[in-house]
Structure formats: structure tokens, C-alpha cells
Design an enzyme around this catalytic site. Structure first.
Site, PDB file in Angstrom:
ATOM      1  N   LYS A   1      35.480  -3.661 -21.495  1.00  0.00           N
ATOM      2  CA  LYS A   1      35.505  -5.119 -21.301  1.00  0.00           C
ATOM      3  C   LYS A   1      34.090  -5.662 -21.510  1.00  0.00           C
ATOM      4  O   LYS A   1      33.138  -5.225 -20.853  1.00  0.00           O
ATOM      5  CB  LYS A   1      36.015  -5.412 -19.887  1.00  0.00           C
TER       6      LYS A   1
HETATM    7  O1  G3P Z   1      39.307 -10.337 -14.281  1.00  0.00           O
HETATM    8  C1  G3P Z   1      39.063 -11.608 -14.734  1.00  0.00           C
HETATM    9  C2  G3P Z   1      39.775 -12.720 -14.030  1.00  0.00           C
HETATM   10  O2  G3P Z   1      41.129 -12.439 -13.912  1.00  0.00           O
HETATM   11  C3  G3P Z   1      39.127 -13.254 -12.787  1.00  0.00           C
HETATM   12  O3  G3P Z   1      39.978 -14.061 -12.017  1.00  0.00           O
HETATM   13  O4  G3P Z   1      40.520 -15.327  -9.961  1.00  0.00           O
HETATM   14  O5  G3P Z   1      38.178 -14.453 -10.289  1.00  0.00           O
HETATM   15  O6  G3P Z   1      39.026 -16.361 -11.633  1.00  0.00           O
HETATM   16  P1  G3P Z   1      39.386 -15.106 -10.920  1.00  0.00           P
END
Ligand code: G3P
Length: 217
Positions: free
Chosen positions: A87
Site C-alpha cells: 500500500k
Molecule cells: O484504510 C484506509 C481507510 O479505510 C481509513 O478509514 O475511517 O480512518 O477514514 P478512516
């Protein structure tokens, strides 16, 4: 649409896996830190453990921001297990590194994507997955689903092979909207996946069926 779980928590990964509907896992440095994982060896071991639970792509994020650093780290991550996907953040050196990984047969997930233009660059570099963060766009008073629709439209129009991995999912409705928008994958917290099960009429209907079944014994 495939379902990935967006966590580094082993119990939650096992629970989603046991449901039989899990196709992969995504992690990020924040999710790994939340599990209290510290140090290079512990990080590598944790990814290996996840790969031994789920037979599908497992995104492991690099910490570096230079081309050389990202490539060096990515090679080590990819060597952990064949299911590891490297990633990489949507930055200039990240795009260069994604192209390098593409040319060297290493799968990538381009993360922190917030626009159609960024998604085009990720696809041109040959990213396996692109991760638009729809919840964070909603947080800033924009419509995250519109971005998913836009990227799906661009990729279909251009014939790009990169899969749209909708990330930053916050609710079960986000999952439904991503399915409508044509996302290839949704990566979700366990709570949003389990939230799809819920409907009050299901609960009421089941209670009545169980009552009537009891009366027939
Ligand atoms: O892994 C990336 C993403 O899904 C992060 O989510 O909830 O931290 O905006 P969030």
C-alpha cells in the site's frame, strides 16, 4: 463486489472470515498502531498472521515517502507472503514506486486518493487497487459516493484494469451505495459489515415464526 475488512485486529478479522464472505484485508499505520504493534519484526509477524487467516489480498502500508524508501520497504513486505499487496500513498514518489512495483510483478494499493485525477495517475502507474476515502470526503461536506461513481466511470471509459477499492467506509449504507456505484471492492470496519444484517422487520418476523414454531411442538 468483494468485501475486505479494514482493520489489523485479529479477532475482528477472524470473525469476518468465519462469516464466509471475506475476500481480503486492508491495514494502515493507524490501524496497526491501534493494536499496539511495535517494531519491525512484530509488524512483519502480524502481517504474516493475517495472511494465514485470510486467503486473499492483504494490504500492508509502507512508512516511507521517498521512491527508494518505498521500493525497499515494499520489497520486504511483498516477501512476507504471496497475498501481500504493497500500500503506497498518493504522492509523486509513490506513483514512481507503484510503476516500479508494476514492472517488477508486485501488486499495489494506491491509498489516500481523494480525486478523479489522482485515480487516473494511480491507474496509469499500474496500481492493482486504488483506494478513494469516501468517509473522509463526507466528513468535509463533500459527497464521497460521487467520487466513487466518477472513478468507476473513468476506469470503465478508459478500460483501466485497476480495481476501485472504496475505503474509509463508516456505515452499512456506504457499502450499499458503493455496490450501486459499481465499486469492485469495499473495505469496511466489522461494525459496518454486521450492520448489513439488521432490519427491525426481520427481527419481528423471526420472533413470530419462532413463536408459531413453538406452538406446533
Ligand atoms: O484504510 C484506509 C481507510 O479505510 C481509513 O478509514 O475511517 O480512518 O477514514 P478512516
Amino acid at each position: 463486489m468483494k468485501f475486505f475488512i479494514d482493520t489489523a485486529n485479529l479477532d475482528q478479522i477472524k470473525e469476518a472470515h468465519d462469516l464466509g464472505i471475506l475476500d481480503g484485508v486492508t491495514t494502515n499505520p493507524s490501524l496497526m498502531a491501534k493494536e499496539g504493534i511495535k517494531g519491525h519484526d512484530a509488524i512483519m509477524k502480524h502481517y504474516e498472521t493475517i495472511c494465514n487467516i485470510v486467503d486473499g489480498p492483504v494490504s500492508a502500508e509502507v512508512f516511507g515517502t521517498t521512491f527508494e524508501g518505498i521500493v525497499e520497504e515494499g520489497k520486504k513486505l511483498a516477501a512476507i507472503h504471496e497475498n501481500i499487496v504493497v500500500k503506497v500513498p498518493m504522492i509523486k514518489d509513490g506513483i514512481k514506486a507503484i510503476k516500479w512495483f508494476t514492472d517488477n510483478g508486485i501488486r499495489t494499493n494506491c491509498t489516500l486518493v481523494f480525486s478523479g485525477g489522482q485515480a487516473i495517475l494511480a491507474a496509469k502507474a499500474g496500481a492493482t487497487f486504488v483506494s478513494p476515502f469516501l468517509g473522509r470526503i463526507d466528513d468535509s461536506n463533500w459527497d464521497g459516493i460521487q467520487l466513487i461513481e466518477q472513478i468507476v466511470g473513468i476506469y470503465n471509459a478508459q478500460g483501466y484494469m485497476t480495481e476501485v477499492l472504496a475505503a474509509s467506509i463508516r456505515t452499512p449504507l456506504h457499502i450499499v451505495r458503493c455496490a450501486e456505484a459499481g465499486a469492485d471492492i469495499c473495505t469496511c470496519p466489522l461494525s459496518s459489515i454486521l450492520g448489513l444484517l439488521k432490519h427491525p422487520l426481520t427481527d419481528l418476523g423471526l420472533a413470530q415464526f419462532l413463536k408459531d414454531a413453538e406452538s406446533m411442538k
